[in-house]
Write a protein that holds these residues in place. Sequence first.
Motif, PDB file in Angstrom:
ATOM      1  N   THR A   1       5.705  -0.248  -0.191  1.00 42.68           N
ATOM      2  CA  THR A   1       5.039   0.993  -0.587  1.00 42.68           C
ATOM      3  C   THR A   1       4.890   1.183  -2.099  1.00 42.68           C
ATOM      4  N   ASP A   2       5.363   0.221  -2.895  1.00 40.92           N
ATOM      5  CA  ASP A   2       5.114   0.266  -4.340  1.00 40.92           C
ATOM      6  C   ASP A   2       5.133  -1.160  -4.877  1.00 40.92           C
TER       7      ASP A   2
ATOM      8  N   ASP B   1      -2.866  -3.242  -2.764  1.00 34.50           N
ATOM      9  CA  ASP B   1      -3.540  -2.083  -3.342  1.00 34.50           C
ATOM     10  C   ASP B   1      -3.421  -2.124  -4.860  1.00 34.50           C
TER      11      ASP B   1
ATOM     12  N   ILE C   1      -0.870   1.408  -7.311  1.00 34.23           N
ATOM     13  CA  ILE C   1       0.443   1.663  -6.715  1.00 34.23           C
ATOM     14  C   ILE C   1       1.456   1.900  -7.824  1.00 34.23           C
TER      15      ILE C   1
ATOM     16  N   ASP D   1       1.606  -1.897 -11.062  1.00 36.61           N
ATOM     17  CA  ASP D   1       0.302  -1.765 -10.418  1.00 36.61           C
ATOM     18  C   ASP D   1      -0.094  -3.084  -9.759  1.00 36.61           C
TER      19      ASP D   1
ATOM     20  N   GLU E   1       0.852  -1.191   0.000  1.00 33.44           N
ATOM     21  CA  GLU E   1       0.000   0.000   0.000  1.00 33.44           C
ATOM     22  C   GLU E   1       0.886   1.238   0.000  1.00 33.44           C
ATOM     23  N   ASP E   2       0.594   2.215  -0.892  1.00 29.89           N
ATOM     24  CA  ASP E   2       1.443   3.404  -0.990  1.00 29.89           C
ATOM     25  C   ASP E   2       0.911   4.600  -0.199  1.00 29.89           C
ATOM     26  N   GLU E   3      -0.249   4.461   0.392  1.00 31.16           N
ATOM     27  CA  GLU E   3      -0.816   5.550   1.191  1.00 31.16           C
ATOM     28  C   GLU E   3      -0.291   5.429   2.628  1.00 31.16           C
TER      29      GLU E   3
ATOM     30  N   THR F   1      -8.601  -1.245  -2.861  1.00 33.97           N
ATOM     31  CA  THR F   1      -8.571  -0.178  -3.847  1.00 33.97           C
ATOM     32  C   THR F   1      -9.750   0.775  -3.713  1.00 33.97           C
TER      33      THR F   1
END
Length: 243
Positions: free
Chosen positions: A41-42, A63, A66, A70, A17-19, A90
Amino acid sequence: MEKIIGDVMKKTILLVEDEESLVAYLQPELEFEDYQVLTATDGEMGWKMYQEHEDQLDLVILDWMIAKLDGLEVLRRIRKQSGKPVIMLTARDYVGDKVAGLDSGADDYITKPFEIEELLARIRVVLRHQQKNSTEPTIYKVKNLILDTKARQVKRDNKVVQLTQREYELLLILLKNINETLTRDELLNDVWGVDFEGQPNIVDVYIRYLRHKIDSDDQNSIIKTVRGIGYTLRDDDYETGEK
């Protein structure tokens, strides 16, 4: 894989998850529920961590949107290697996107924003399903068709048959219920989930896809249509076993 810490058996989750704020919220919540959490994070980092820790992992929360790779591409790469459970996370809520994620092999799908209780419930369901599968046979055979759940591979006449995730799951459900007639609703719930929002004839469509791939012109289809009810897979030579 369960990890023993003290007297507690902990399952390991990879959260991609990148958030940052969401990770900062989810990680302690999951750890409070006695999960061990790894984070990325990516997409590239997530895929690398998956490869490094695959044997440790019990579940991936992935997610979709990202950077670098993706979530859908990461999912496809995971599915080429294993059947490790994956929950897609998502902000997308378009039905077509959900279908794409599920058809690529996601075990479940949760749309942001969500309550932590919903995510925890979905995690429990997916892990229970995985645990149940681990106690079932790994090899299913009907005539010259072989499905190997460990390799996630299907062969007919000793030739590998390339199936999509949904085609594979549909065939597996039929094999697990050999000589039983399954209704379209039962197949829909087992393969696509009870909250599937696509076309109701999706089962018939995928049965046609499956027959086209596993049956040759000179063979009778091993999947039989039970008119007005659903489908069955029947064979007196059915076998199951361990690899």
